[in-house]
Design an enzyme around this catalytic site. Structure first.
Site, PDB file in Angstrom:
ATOM      1  N   ARG A  45       0.841  -1.207   0.000  1.00 24.18           N
ATOM      2  CA  ARG A  45       0.000   0.000   0.000  1.00 24.18           C
ATOM      3  C   ARG A  45       0.872   1.252   0.000  1.00 24.18           C
ATOM      4  O   ARG A  45       0.421   2.353  -0.308  1.00 24.18           O
ATOM      5  CB  ARG A  45      -0.984  -0.032   1.180  1.00 24.18           C
ATOM      6  CG  ARG A  45      -1.896   1.153   1.241  1.00 24.18           C
ATOM      7  CD  ARG A  45      -3.278   0.871   1.862  1.00 24.18           C
ATOM      8  NE  ARG A  45      -3.247   0.097   3.085  1.00 24.18           N
ATOM      9  CZ  ARG A  45      -2.820   0.545   4.268  1.00 24.18           C
ATOM     10  NH1 ARG A  45      -2.348   1.773   4.376  1.00 24.18           N
ATOM     11  NH2 ARG A  45      -2.831  -0.242   5.326  1.00 24.18           N
ATOM     12  N   TYR A  97     -14.309  18.038 -16.114  1.00 22.76           N
ATOM     13  CA  TYR A  97     -14.904  16.699 -16.155  1.00 22.76           C
ATOM     14  C   TYR A  97     -15.990  16.592 -15.063  1.00 22.76           C
ATOM     15  O   TYR A  97     -15.808  17.098 -13.953  1.00 22.76           O
ATOM     16  CB  TYR A  97     -13.786  15.663 -15.955  1.00 22.76           C
ATOM     17  CG  TYR A  97     -14.267  14.307 -15.573  1.00 22.76           C
ATOM     18  CD1 TYR A  97     -15.150  13.614 -16.403  1.00 22.76           C
ATOM     19  CD2 TYR A  97     -13.858  13.703 -14.394  1.00 22.76           C
ATOM     20  CE1 TYR A  97     -15.615  12.365 -16.044  1.00 22.76           C
ATOM     21  CE2 TYR A  97     -14.310  12.453 -14.030  1.00 22.76           C
ATOM     22  CZ  TYR A  97     -15.201  11.793 -14.865  1.00 22.76           C
ATOM     23  OH  TYR A  97     -15.654  10.554 -14.499  1.00 22.76           O
ATOM     24  N   ASP A 168      -4.960  19.679 -14.871  1.00 22.11           N
ATOM     25  CA  ASP A 168      -5.377  18.363 -15.355  1.00 22.11           C
ATOM     26  C   ASP A 168      -5.046  18.324 -16.849  1.00 22.11           C
ATOM     27  O   ASP A 168      -5.706  18.971 -17.668  1.00 22.11           O
ATOM     28  CB  ASP A 168      -6.882  18.172 -15.098  1.00 22.11           C
ATOM     29  CG  ASP A 168      -7.384  16.803 -15.560  1.00 22.11           C
ATOM     30  OD1 ASP A 168      -6.706  16.171 -16.397  1.00 22.11           O
ATOM     31  OD2 ASP A 168      -8.455  16.384 -15.090  1.00 22.11           O
ATOM     32  N   LYS A 193      -6.575   7.428 -19.910  1.00 26.17           N
ATOM     33  CA  LYS A 193      -6.896   7.986 -21.231  1.00 26.17           C
ATOM     34  C   LYS A 193      -5.696   7.846 -22.188  1.00 26.17           C
ATOM     35  O   LYS A 193      -5.245   6.743 -22.420  1.00 26.17           O
ATOM     36  CB  LYS A 193      -7.354   9.436 -21.053  1.00 26.17           C
ATOM     37  CG  LYS A 193      -8.400   9.632 -19.940  1.00 26.17           C
ATOM     38  CD  LYS A 193      -9.681   8.882 -20.240  1.00 26.17           C
ATOM     39  CE  LYS A 193     -10.859   9.198 -19.356  1.00 26.17           C
ATOM     40  NZ  LYS A 193     -10.774   8.957 -17.947  1.00 26.17           N
TER      41      LYS A 193
HETATM   42  N1  PLP Z   1      -9.826  14.259 -15.805  1.00 24.93           N
HETATM   43  C1  PLP Z   1     -10.448  14.285 -16.999  1.00 24.93           C
HETATM   44  C2  PLP Z   1     -10.227  15.455 -17.922  1.00 24.93           C
HETATM   45  C3  PLP Z   1     -11.289  13.234 -17.375  1.00 24.93           C
HETATM   46  O1  PLP Z   1     -11.916  13.284 -18.568  1.00 24.93           O
HETATM   47  C4  PLP Z   1     -11.481  12.154 -16.468  1.00 24.93           C
HETATM   48  C5  PLP Z   1     -12.356  11.016 -16.813  1.00 24.93           C
HETATM   49  O2  PLP Z   1     -13.041  11.009 -17.812  1.00 24.93           O
HETATM   50  C6  PLP Z   1     -10.804  12.177 -15.243  1.00 24.93           C
HETATM   51  C7  PLP Z   1      -9.995  13.238 -14.944  1.00 24.93           C
HETATM   52  C8  PLP Z   1     -10.992  11.054 -14.258  1.00 24.93           C
HETATM   53  O3  PLP Z   1     -10.199   9.980 -14.578  1.00 24.93           O
HETATM   54  P1  PLP Z   1     -10.481   8.459 -14.130  1.00 24.93           P
HETATM   55  O4  PLP Z   1     -11.697   8.013 -14.893  1.00 24.93           O
HETATM   56  O5  PLP Z   1      -9.228   7.744 -14.492  1.00 24.93           O
HETATM   57  O6  PLP Z   1     -10.724   8.478 -12.670  1.00 24.93           O
END
Ligand code: PLP
Length: 376
Positions: A45, A97, A168, A193
């Site tokens: 962990r 998101y 992000d 992604k």
């Molecule tokens: N940030 C963005 C821009 C996203 O599009 C997403 C998910 O679609 C996330 C963060 C979250 O990622 P995760 O699905 O790996 O938790």
């Protein structure tokens, strides 16, 4: 080493008695302290060699000192937000998101001030940072409206206030944009992604230079239990080796699809930072090495019929994988955002988002154009 070489070599040093060119996948949950000299691994962990190999690579890609990886992008987001204390202010761009929106607005319950503001012009950035702020959260390009935010301008204003800037970078990936280079303190990825790229693993990452921030992230990860497994890190690390070749193809095909959409009846507008009339085009041209493989557009036809009419574009959430996807943000990824907030932000029911994969560009063009005609 240059970027594309790092993709293949970083964290992949030959180790062990067999000379494996791919390091072994470590799955142990615990470690024998006395078998190690010096003792380094304690409990999975907290630490795992396969996790560390991926972290070495992702830090290297941004020429950063540190990276901590997580079990998902949202686990990474939760970890950054754990830096905030009651009474502090989080400033976030207005388009993020849907899961991030839910996460940050939920912080109000803990006495954190959360303000979501359009940060797509310098005067809006300056006005939004005219008060004390602990953390600034950006997506650029944003999800799903593909707004572009000037990271350097945000970092300049935020640092005058002593705020930490998190970007992000999921939509761009490190192949197209390196936020730390523009002054951000932390780059966040959903590695699910583009980074992993095959829609077969969840993951997240926080890349930074500041050792104190990195220590805070890994300490939180250990107690919160948000570390990914060795198997998952192996998959992300295998995927990242082809990031540049995948993204190059995806961006090239995106250009063709943008062209198709711009000349198709029933498409009322196309949201893509590569278009000269996109409000963020100039900043995008400076900040990104190319304009990405995510496209938004507004459609005057029947959106649900359009989504049901493609055969190669799968109707699915997520993005950045080798397989092309189509979705309705209002019905799918941004459903957790209250309808009134969605409407005010411009995430209307006619908005459609594409994630362009690596299929043959002619097949994708034919599939989309047939479906667009079908939905009218
Ligand atoms: N940030 C963005 C821009 C996203 O599009 C997403 C998910 O679609 C996330 C963060 C979250 O990622 P995760 O699905 O790996 O938790």
């Amino acid at each position: 080493m240059r970027f594309d070489t790092k993709l293949v070599h970083s964290g992949q040093e030959t180790v062990g008695p067999y000379g494996d060119l791919v390091p072994p996948i470590h799955v142990a949950a615990t470690y024998d302290r006395f078998a190690q000299d010096p003792p380094r691994y304690f409990y999975a962990r907290g630490e795992n060699p396969t996790v560390e190999a991926l972290e070495t690579c992702l830090a290297d890609l941004e020429d950063a000192g540190h990276c901590a990886v997580f079990s998902s992008g949202q686990a990474a987001a939760t970890t950054v937000l754990s830096l905030l204390s009651p009474g502090q202010r989080l400033l976030c761009c207005d388009d993020v998101y849907g899961g991030t929106h839910a996460l940050i607005t939920g912080l109000r319950r803990y006495g954190i001030q959360v303000d979501q503001v359009d940060l797509s012009t310098p005067d809006r950035i300056r006005a939004a940072l005219a008060q004390d702020t602990a953390l600034v959260w950006l997506e650029t390009p944003t999800n799903p409206l593909l707004k572009v935010i000037d990271i350097a301008e945000v970092a300049r204003c935020a640092h005058e206030r002593g705020a930490v800037v998190v970007v992000d970078n999921t939509f761009a990936s490190p192949a197209l944009q390196r936020p730390l280079r523009w002054g951000a303190d932390v780059t966040l990825y959903s590695t699910t992604k583009f980074v992993a790229g095959h829609s077969d693993v969840l993951g997240g990452a926080l890349v930074c230079d500041d050792p104190a921030l990195h220590r805070a992230f890994t300490a939180h990860r250990t107690v919160a239990g948000t570390i990914p497994s060795g198997l998952d890190c192996f998959l992300v690390h295998r995927g990242v080796k082809t990031l540049s070749v995948r993204v190059e193809r995806q961006v090239r095909t995106a250009g063709r699809l943008v062209d198709l959409l711009s000349h198709t009846p029933g498409v009322t507008s196309v949201l893509y930072p590569g278009l000269a009339d996109h409000p963020g085009h100039e900043v995008a041209a400076r900040q990104l090495s190319s304009f990405g493989a995510i496209i938004g557009f507004r459609y005057a036809g029947d959106v649900e019929k359009l989504l049901a009419s493609t055969s190669l574009f799968a109707c699915a959430v997520s993005l950045g994988g080798v397989r092309s996807l189509i979705e309705s943000p209002a019905l799918m990824t941004h459903r957790p955002v209250p309808a009134a907030v969605r409407a005010a932000a411009g995430i209307t029911d006619d908005l459609v988002r594409l994630s362009v994969g690596i299929e043959d560009p002619d097949d994708l063009t034919e599939d989309l154009s047939t479906a667009l005609a079908n939905g009218l």
